[in-house]
Scaffold this active site. Structure first.
Site, mmCIF file in Angstrom:
data_model
loop_
_atom_site.group_PDB
_atom_site.id
_atom_site.type_symbol
_atom_site.label_atom_id
_atom_site.label_comp_id
_atom_site.label_asym_id
_atom_site.label_seq_id
_atom_site.Cartn_x
_atom_site.Cartn_y
_atom_site.Cartn_z
ATOM 1 N N GLY A 1 -15.315 3.619 3.476
ATOM 2 C CA GLY A 1 -13.928 4.055 3.279
ATOM 3 C C GLY A 1 -13.290 3.539 2.008
ATOM 4 C CD GLN A 2 -14.582 -0.191 -2.821
ATOM 5 O OE1 GLN A 2 -15.708 -0.484 -2.405
ATOM 6 N NE2 GLN A 2 -14.046 -0.753 -3.878
ATOM 7 C CG ASN B 1 -12.204 -0.380 3.587
ATOM 8 O OD1 ASN B 1 -12.594 -0.734 4.696
ATOM 9 N ND2 ASN B 1 -10.997 0.133 3.385
ATOM 10 C CG ASP C 1 -2.071 0.970 1.054
ATOM 11 O OD1 ASP C 1 -3.223 0.529 0.917
ATOM 12 O OD2 ASP C 1 -1.812 2.195 1.051
ATOM 13 C CB ILE C 2 0.844 4.218 -2.236
ATOM 14 C CG1 ILE C 2 1.923 5.112 -2.796
ATOM 15 C CG2 ILE C 2 -0.423 5.013 -1.941
ATOM 16 C CD1 ILE C 2 1.604 5.681 -4.166
ATOM 17 C CG HIS D 1 -6.903 -2.901 2.860
ATOM 18 N ND1 HIS D 1 -6.157 -1.751 2.715
ATOM 19 C CD2 HIS D 1 -8.085 -2.651 2.244
ATOM 20 C CE1 HIS D 1 -6.867 -0.845 2.062
ATOM 21 N NE2 HIS D 1 -8.049 -1.362 1.767
ATOM 22 C CG HIS E 1 -8.492 -2.984 -2.786
ATOM 23 N ND1 HIS E 1 -9.419 -2.225 -3.473
ATOM 24 C CD2 HIS E 1 -8.253 -2.332 -1.626
ATOM 25 C CE1 HIS E 1 -9.716 -1.155 -2.757
ATOM 26 N NE2 HIS E 1 -9.030 -1.195 -1.625
HETATM 27 P P1 AMP Z 1 -9.625 1.418 -0.028
HETATM 28 O O1 AMP Z 1 -9.712 2.688 0.786
HETATM 29 O O2 AMP Z 1 -10.091 0.195 0.683
HETATM 30 O O3 AMP Z 1 -10.283 1.606 -1.390
HETATM 31 O O4 AMP Z 1 -8.084 1.176 -0.264
HETATM 32 C C1 AMP Z 1 -7.378 1.743 -1.318
HETATM 33 C C2 AMP Z 1 -5.935 1.684 -0.910
HETATM 34 O O5 AMP Z 1 -5.148 1.839 -2.068
HETATM 35 C C3 AMP Z 1 -5.516 2.800 0.066
HETATM 36 O O6 AMP Z 1 -5.018 2.191 1.263
HETATM 37 C C4 AMP Z 1 -4.433 3.554 -0.706
HETATM 38 O O7 AMP Z 1 -3.380 3.982 0.134
HETATM 39 C C5 AMP Z 1 -3.982 2.518 -1.721
HETATM 40 N N1 AMP Z 1 -3.415 3.029 -2.956
HETATM 41 C C6 AMP Z 1 -3.915 4.010 -3.748
HETATM 42 N N2 AMP Z 1 -3.130 4.171 -4.834
HETATM 43 C C7 AMP Z 1 -2.120 3.280 -4.725
HETATM 44 C C8 AMP Z 1 -0.983 2.961 -5.523
HETATM 45 N N3 AMP Z 1 -0.718 3.611 -6.656
HETATM 46 N N4 AMP Z 1 -0.155 1.979 -5.090
HETATM 47 C C9 AMP Z 1 -0.397 1.324 -3.940
HETATM 48 N N5 AMP Z 1 -1.461 1.574 -3.146
HETATM 49 C C10 AMP Z 1 -2.301 2.548 -3.531
#
Ligand code: AMP
Length: 115
Positions: A92-93, A86, A30-31, A101, A99
């Site tokens: 919070g999605q 999520n 995760d970024i 986590h 995906h």
């Molecule tokens: P969600 O809030 O469940 O939709 O999770 C989306 C997740 O994607 C968040 O934790 C972000 O930090 C992560 N995210 C968004 N863009 C990237 C990216 N380019 N590389 C890795 N993680 C990312």
């Protein structure tokens, strides 16, 4: 069909460290990590939300959970990790490509059910 940042990563359009890959999913860090280990396991098929999965996705969803276990093992956290999905912006999605986590490395027991 909706495209997202994860679609671009899966197609190789955005260079990203892929820490696990098989025929049906990838895993990336995760970024914006919210735990010492914070990895996303992402199916290659772009299902927007878990609630959008259908009967034809049954095998894929099972595959995804097995991949989660393999990735946790690979990361050395298989004894203590939390899985979060999520579903919907109200939960919070932020990326509408399903995906999972994987969170680990913090005191998860202390944090109870909190994500
Ligand atoms: P969600 O809030 O469940 O939709 O999770 C989306 C997740 O994607 C968040 O934790 C972000 O930090 C992560 N995210 C968004 N863009 C990237 C990216 N380019 N590389 C890795 N993680 C990312």
């Amino acid at each position: 069909m909706t495209d997202t940042i994860f679609g671009k990563i899966i197609r190789g359009e955005i260079p990203t460290d892929i820490i696990y890959e098989d025929d049906h999913c990838i895993a990336i860090n995760d970024i914006s990590p919210r735990a010492p280990v914070h990895v996303l396991v992402i199916p290659k098929k772009a299902i927007p939300r878990l609630a959008d999965a259908s009967n034809e996705d049954q095998e894929l969803l099972g595959h995804l959970m097995l991949a989660v276990g393999r990735v946790a093992e690979q990361l050395g956290v298989s004894d203590a990790f939390r899985v979060v999905i999520n579903n919907g912006s109200g939960a919070g999605q932020t990326v509408f490509h399903l995906h999972v986590h994987i969170l680990a490395g913090a005191d998860l027991a202390e944090a109870g059910m909190a994500g």
